[in-house]
Design a protein around this motif. Structure first.
Motif, PDB file in Angstrom:
ATOM      1  N   ARG A  20       0.755  -1.154  -0.090  1.00 50.25           N
ATOM      2  CA  ARG A  20      -0.015  -0.080   0.194  1.00 50.25           C
ATOM      3  C   ARG A  20       0.790   1.052  -0.159  1.00 50.25           C
ATOM      4  O   ARG A  20       0.570   2.302  -0.538  1.00 50.25           O
ATOM      5  CB  ARG A  20      -0.698  -0.103   1.210  1.00 50.25           C
ATOM      6  N   VAL A  21       1.884   1.065   0.794  1.00 48.59           N
ATOM      7  CA  VAL A  21       2.918   2.235   0.688  1.00 48.59           C
ATOM      8  C   VAL A  21       3.698   2.534  -0.641  1.00 48.59           C
ATOM      9  O   VAL A  21       3.758   3.592  -1.349  1.00 48.59           O
ATOM     10  CB  VAL A  21       3.822   2.314   1.827  1.00 48.59           C
ATOM     11  N   ALA A  22       4.132   1.418  -1.214  1.00 47.11           N
ATOM     12  CA  ALA A  22       4.685   1.561  -2.556  1.00 47.11           C
ATOM     13  C   ALA A  22       3.758   1.946  -3.642  1.00 47.11           C
ATOM     14  O   ALA A  22       4.067   2.707  -4.595  1.00 47.11           O
ATOM     15  CB  ALA A  22       5.106  -0.027  -3.121  1.00 47.11           C
ATOM     16  N   ALA A  23       2.416   1.647  -3.258  1.00 46.95           N
ATOM     17  CA  ALA A  23       1.489   2.080  -4.418  1.00 46.95           C
ATOM     18  C   ALA A  23       1.240   3.607  -4.223  1.00 46.95           C
ATOM     19  O   ALA A  23       1.084   4.285  -5.151  1.00 46.95           O
ATOM     20  CB  ALA A  23       0.157   1.271  -4.179  1.00 46.95           C
ATOM     21  N   GLY A  24       1.310   4.069  -2.968  1.00 45.14           N
ATOM     22  CA  GLY A  24       1.091   5.380  -2.707  1.00 45.14           C
ATOM     23  C   GLY A  24       2.055   6.271  -3.229  1.00 45.14           C
ATOM     24  O   GLY A  24       1.920   7.386  -3.791  1.00 45.14           O
ATOM     25  N   ALA A  25       3.232   5.749  -2.959  1.00 43.00           N
ATOM     26  CA  ALA A  25       4.627   6.496  -3.698  1.00 43.00           C
ATOM     27  C   ALA A  25       4.296   6.637  -5.358  1.00 43.00           C
ATOM     28  O   ALA A  25       4.456   7.457  -5.758  1.00 43.00           O
ATOM     29  CB  ALA A  25       5.950   5.735  -3.149  1.00 43.00           C
ATOM     30  N   GLN A  26       4.129   5.332  -5.829  1.00 46.79           N
ATOM     31  CA  GLN A  26       3.823   5.367  -7.346  1.00 46.79           C
ATOM     32  C   GLN A  26       2.878   6.543  -7.832  1.00 46.79           C
ATOM     33  O   GLN A  26       3.133   6.935  -8.847  1.00 46.79           O
ATOM     34  CB  GLN A  26       3.586   3.790  -7.804  1.00 46.79           C
ATOM     35  N   ALA A  27       1.638   6.406  -6.978  1.00 46.59           N
ATOM     36  CA  ALA A  27       0.704   7.286  -7.448  1.00 46.59           C
ATOM     37  C   ALA A  27       1.257   8.949  -7.411  1.00 46.59           C
ATOM     38  O   ALA A  27       0.818   9.886  -8.393  1.00 46.59           O
ATOM     39  CB  ALA A  27      -0.406   7.142  -6.428  1.00 46.59           C
ATOM     40  N   ALA A  76      -7.566  13.668  -9.533  1.00 45.57           N
ATOM     41  CA  ALA A  76      -6.115  12.906  -9.576  1.00 45.57           C
ATOM     42  C   ALA A  76      -5.517  13.146  -7.993  1.00 45.57           C
ATOM     43  O   ALA A  76      -4.865  12.288  -7.674  1.00 45.57           O
ATOM     44  CB  ALA A  76      -5.295  13.113 -10.642  1.00 45.57           C
ATOM     45  N   HIS A  77      -5.609  14.338  -7.669  1.00 50.93           N
ATOM     46  CA  HIS A  77      -4.899  14.564  -6.518  1.00 50.93           C
ATOM     47  C   HIS A  77      -5.546  13.959  -5.207  1.00 50.93           C
ATOM     48  O   HIS A  77      -4.954  13.269  -4.445  1.00 50.93           O
ATOM     49  CB  HIS A  77      -4.657  16.152  -6.077  1.00 50.93           C
ATOM     50  N   GLN A  78      -6.798  14.102  -5.255  1.00 48.84           N
ATOM     51  CA  GLN A  78      -7.594  13.361  -4.286  1.00 48.84           C
ATOM     52  C   GLN A  78      -7.329  11.880  -4.235  1.00 48.84           C
ATOM     53  O   GLN A  78      -7.327  11.326  -3.085  1.00 48.84           O
ATOM     54  CB  GLN A  78      -9.240  13.648  -4.530  1.00 48.84           C
ATOM     55  N   GLU A  79      -7.251  11.217  -5.323  1.00 44.34           N
ATOM     56  CA  GLU A  79      -7.162   9.921  -5.555  1.00 44.34           C
ATOM     57  C   GLU A  79      -5.810   9.366  -5.122  1.00 44.34           C
ATOM     58  O   GLU A  79      -5.482   8.472  -4.248  1.00 44.34           O
ATOM     59  CB  GLU A  79      -7.293   9.627  -6.751  1.00 44.34           C
ATOM     60  N   TRP A  84      -2.906   7.911   1.770  1.00 49.37           N
ATOM     61  CA  TRP A  84      -1.585   8.131   2.826  1.00 49.37           C
ATOM     62  C   TRP A  84      -2.302   8.413   4.104  1.00 49.37           C
ATOM     63  O   TRP A  84      -1.641   8.176   4.989  1.00 49.37           O
ATOM     64  CB  TRP A  84      -0.818   9.220   2.055  1.00 49.37           C
ATOM     65  N   GLY A  85      -3.539   8.763   4.311  1.00 51.17           N
ATOM     66  CA  GLY A  85      -4.243   9.233   5.357  1.00 51.17           C
ATOM     67  C   GLY A  85      -4.237   7.782   6.370  1.00 51.17           C
ATOM     68  O   GLY A  85      -4.356   7.854   7.556  1.00 51.17           O
ATOM     69  N   GLU A  86      -4.058   6.642   5.665  1.00 51.47           N
ATOM     70  CA  GLU A  86      -4.214   5.319   6.337  1.00 51.47           C
ATOM     71  C   GLU A  86      -2.825   4.941   6.843  1.00 51.47           C
ATOM     72  O   GLU A  86      -2.762   4.056   7.791  1.00 51.47           O
ATOM     73  CB  GLU A  86      -4.873   4.228   5.292  1.00 51.47           C
ATOM     74  N   PHE A  87      -1.678   5.412   6.558  1.00 55.00           N
ATOM     75  CA  PHE A  87      -0.631   4.922   6.938  1.00 55.00           C
ATOM     76  C   PHE A  87       0.627   5.930   7.255  1.00 55.00           C
ATOM     77  O   PHE A  87       1.713   5.573   7.503  1.00 55.00           O
ATOM     78  CB  PHE A  87       0.293   3.979   5.907  1.00 55.00           C
ATOM     79  N   ALA A  88       0.266   7.337   7.048  1.00 59.12           N
ATOM     80  CA  ALA A  88       1.264   8.512   7.443  1.00 59.12           C
ATOM     81  C   ALA A  88       0.478   9.556   7.649  1.00 59.12           C
ATOM     82  O   ALA A  88      -0.750   9.934   7.784  1.00 59.12           O
ATOM     83  CB  ALA A  88       1.796   8.632   6.018  1.00 59.12           C
ATOM     84  N   THR A  89       1.172  10.372   8.202  1.00 58.94           N
ATOM     85  CA  THR A  89       0.716  11.944   8.882  1.00 58.94           C
ATOM     86  C   THR A  89       1.749  12.791   7.862  1.00 58.94           C
ATOM     87  O   THR A  89       2.748  12.320   7.203  1.00 58.94           O
ATOM     88  CB  THR A  89       1.113  12.235  10.140  1.00 58.94           C
TER      89      THR A  89
END
Length: 97
Positions: A20-27, A76-79, A84-89
């Motif tokens: 999920r973090v790798a996917a967030g960084a890719q996004a 696209a920004h919202q998506e 990230w709200g699930e795993f970071a601040t």
């Protein structure tokens, strides 16, 4: 011109190699090219290990305050930012350049 800086800190127990973090960084890697208001876009993982360091950063710019608001509201920004709200601040700074 407005510089938009965002620093992300992974929550305790979360690692950057989790899917999920790798996917967030890719996004975020792909986000700058998807939004017309973005003038410049850089992002990446922190490469130092210091207690005050954050884990991931975005350094971008837009033309003005109106462009910043359109960027922030863009689907696209919202998506990209949503998961990230699930795993970071994070913290942000927006300033004129």
């Amino acid at each position: 011109m407005i510089r938009h800086l965002v620093l992300f800190k992974l929550n305790e127990g979360v690692s950057r190699d989790e899917p999920r973090v790798a996917a967030g960084a890719q996004a975020f890697q792909e986000l700058g090219a998807k939004i017309a208001e973005v003038v410049s876009w850089e992002c990446g993982w922190n490469v130092t290990d210091r207690p005050v360091a954050y884990d991931f950063a975005i350094n971008s710019s837009v033309a003005d305050g109106d462009a910043l608001q359109r960027y922030l509201a863009h689907p696209a920004h919202q998506e990209a930012v949503g998961p990230w709200g699930e795993f970071a601040t994070w913290v942000i700074a927006d300033y004129e350049i």
